[in-house]
Design a protein around this motif. Structure first.
Motif, PDB file in Angstrom:
ATOM      1  N   UNK A  11       0.830  -1.195   0.000  1.00 35.02           N
ATOM      2  CA  UNK A  11       0.000   0.000   0.000  1.00 35.02           C
ATOM      3  C   UNK A  11       0.869   1.251   0.000  1.00 35.02           C
ATOM      4  N   UNK A  12       0.484   2.212  -0.825  1.00 39.00           N
ATOM      5  CA  UNK A  12       1.036   3.561  -0.727  1.00 39.00           C
ATOM      6  C   UNK A  12       0.214   4.297   0.322  1.00 39.00           C
ATOM      7  N   UNK A  13       0.869   5.109   1.138  1.00 34.62           N
ATOM      8  CA  UNK A  13       0.169   5.863   2.166  1.00 34.62           C
ATOM      9  C   UNK A  13       0.275   7.364   1.888  1.00 34.62           C
ATOM     10  N   UNK A  14      -0.825   8.076   2.109  1.00 34.01           N
ATOM     11  CA  UNK A  14      -0.857   9.538   2.034  1.00 34.01           C
ATOM     12  C   UNK A  14      -1.520  10.048   3.305  1.00 34.01           C
ATOM     13  N   UNK A  15      -1.120  11.227   3.748  1.00 28.09           N
ATOM     14  CA  UNK A  15      -1.677  11.772   4.990  1.00 28.09           C
ATOM     15  C   UNK A  15      -2.164  13.199   4.769  1.00 28.09           C
ATOM     16  N   UNK A  16      -3.057  13.624   5.661  1.00 25.55           N
ATOM     17  CA  UNK A  16      -3.556  14.996   5.612  1.00 25.55           C
ATOM     18  C   UNK A  16      -3.812  15.494   7.025  1.00 25.55           C
ATOM     19  N   UNK A  17      -3.269  16.662   7.339  1.00 26.54           N
ATOM     20  CA  UNK A  17      -3.590  17.351   8.583  1.00 26.54           C
ATOM     21  C   UNK A  17      -4.734  18.322   8.294  1.00 26.54           C
ATOM     22  N   UNK A  18      -5.970  17.929   8.634  1.00 22.52           N
ATOM     23  CA  UNK A  18      -7.108  18.820   8.420  1.00 22.52           C
ATOM     24  C   UNK A  18      -7.226  19.241   6.967  1.00 22.52           C
ATOM     25  N   UNK A  19      -7.217  20.559   6.718  1.00 23.22           N
ATOM     26  CA  UNK A  19      -7.380  21.077   5.359  1.00 23.22           C
ATOM     27  C   UNK A  19      -6.042  21.431   4.718  1.00 23.22           C
ATOM     28  N   UNK A  20      -4.952  20.810   5.182  1.00 21.62           N
ATOM     29  CA  UNK A  20      -3.624  21.123   4.634  1.00 21.62           C
ATOM     30  C   UNK A  20      -3.315  20.340   3.371  1.00 21.62           C
ATOM     31  N   UNK A  21      -4.241  19.499   2.908  1.00 24.07           N
ATOM     32  CA  UNK A  21      -4.022  18.762   1.673  1.00 24.07           C
ATOM     33  C   UNK A  21      -3.299  17.444   1.881  1.00 24.07           C
ATOM     34  N   UNK A  22      -3.362  16.590   0.864  1.00 24.03           N
ATOM     35  CA  UNK A  22      -2.748  15.265   0.950  1.00 24.03           C
ATOM     36  C   UNK A  22      -1.282  15.310   0.556  1.00 24.03           C
ATOM     37  N   UNK A  23      -0.459  14.591   1.344  1.00 25.12           N
ATOM     38  CA  UNK A  23       0.977  14.495   1.093  1.00 25.12           C
ATOM     39  C   UNK A  23       1.402  13.037   1.224  1.00 25.12           C
TER      40      UNK A  23
END
Length: 209
Positions: free
Chosen positions: A159-171
């Motif tokens: 799996x590739x993982x992406x994260x987001x802090x609230x409305x800071x967008x996906x990274x």
């Protein structure tokens, strides 16, 4: 004018309360946030922050369900078909001390067929019916057993993982998450043995019926 419902890109499961269902919109993940707003400034929300797989202790990725046909058996010399039901998974929790969402997206599937053969695929495969193929047709995830026996089949999914802090967008998260599924057994037999092994009236779903 009737608006079409949004396409789903992560499927919720009541048995896995950490996984949510979100609309996919135009194909991009839409960040959604039910997390409380932090009372202090987010010191790790900078684009310069590096998040690694080792930071995801609060975000488990769940094993993919597996399927194969014919169910639990194979005919020596003919293709047995295997597939995985992996999908995108979305979880919420604390990441580096901040409320966040993490998305796991399957990228590669690795099959071990128990007889020394392995294969890797960028897709999880599907049943012959779904693929509109005849039984015993070769598929990207099928396998032909050349000897009789009982074999243990296993699958791992990357799996590739992406994260987001609230409305800071996906990274993106650095690294790959590899999750094994539960192994299962397949009995391979010669065609003549399989076709006469059981009365089809007693078991219409048995080998050869």
């Amino acid at each position: 004018m009737t608006t079409a419902p949004p396409r789903i890109c992560a499927n919720g499961d009541p048995a896995k309360p950490g996984i949510k269902t979100i609309p996919c919109g135009n194909g991009s993940f839409l960040p959604f946030s039910t997390n409380p707003t932090p009372t202090a400034p987010c010191t790790v929300c900078s684009p310069d922050t590096i998040v690694r797989v080792s930071d995801l202790q609060n975000f488990p990725a769940y094993p993919a369900p597996t399927g194969m046909e014919p169910g639990g058996w194979a005919i020596v010399g003919l293709a047995a078909n295997f597939w995985a039901g992996a999908s995108a998974q979305l979880g919420e929790g604390l990441l580096l001390g901040q409320p966040a969402q993490v998305m796991f997206t399957p990228t590669n599937y690795h099959w071990t067929y128990g007889d020394g053969a392995t294969t890797s695929s960028a897709t999880g495969g599907a049943s012959w019916l779904t693929l509109d193929l005849a039984e015993f047709t070769t598929t990207p995830t099928s396998h032909v057993y050349t000897d009789k026996g009982t074999f243990t089949v296993s699958l791992t999914v990357d799996y590739r993982a992406d994260y987001s802090f609230g409305d800071h967008g996906w990274r993106p998260v650095e690294g790959i998450v590899t999750v094994p599924s539960a192994p299962f057994t397949v009995v391979a037999a010669n065609e003549s043995t399989v076709l006469v092994a059981e009365d089809c009236n007693a078991n219409p779903r048995g080998p050869g019926c």
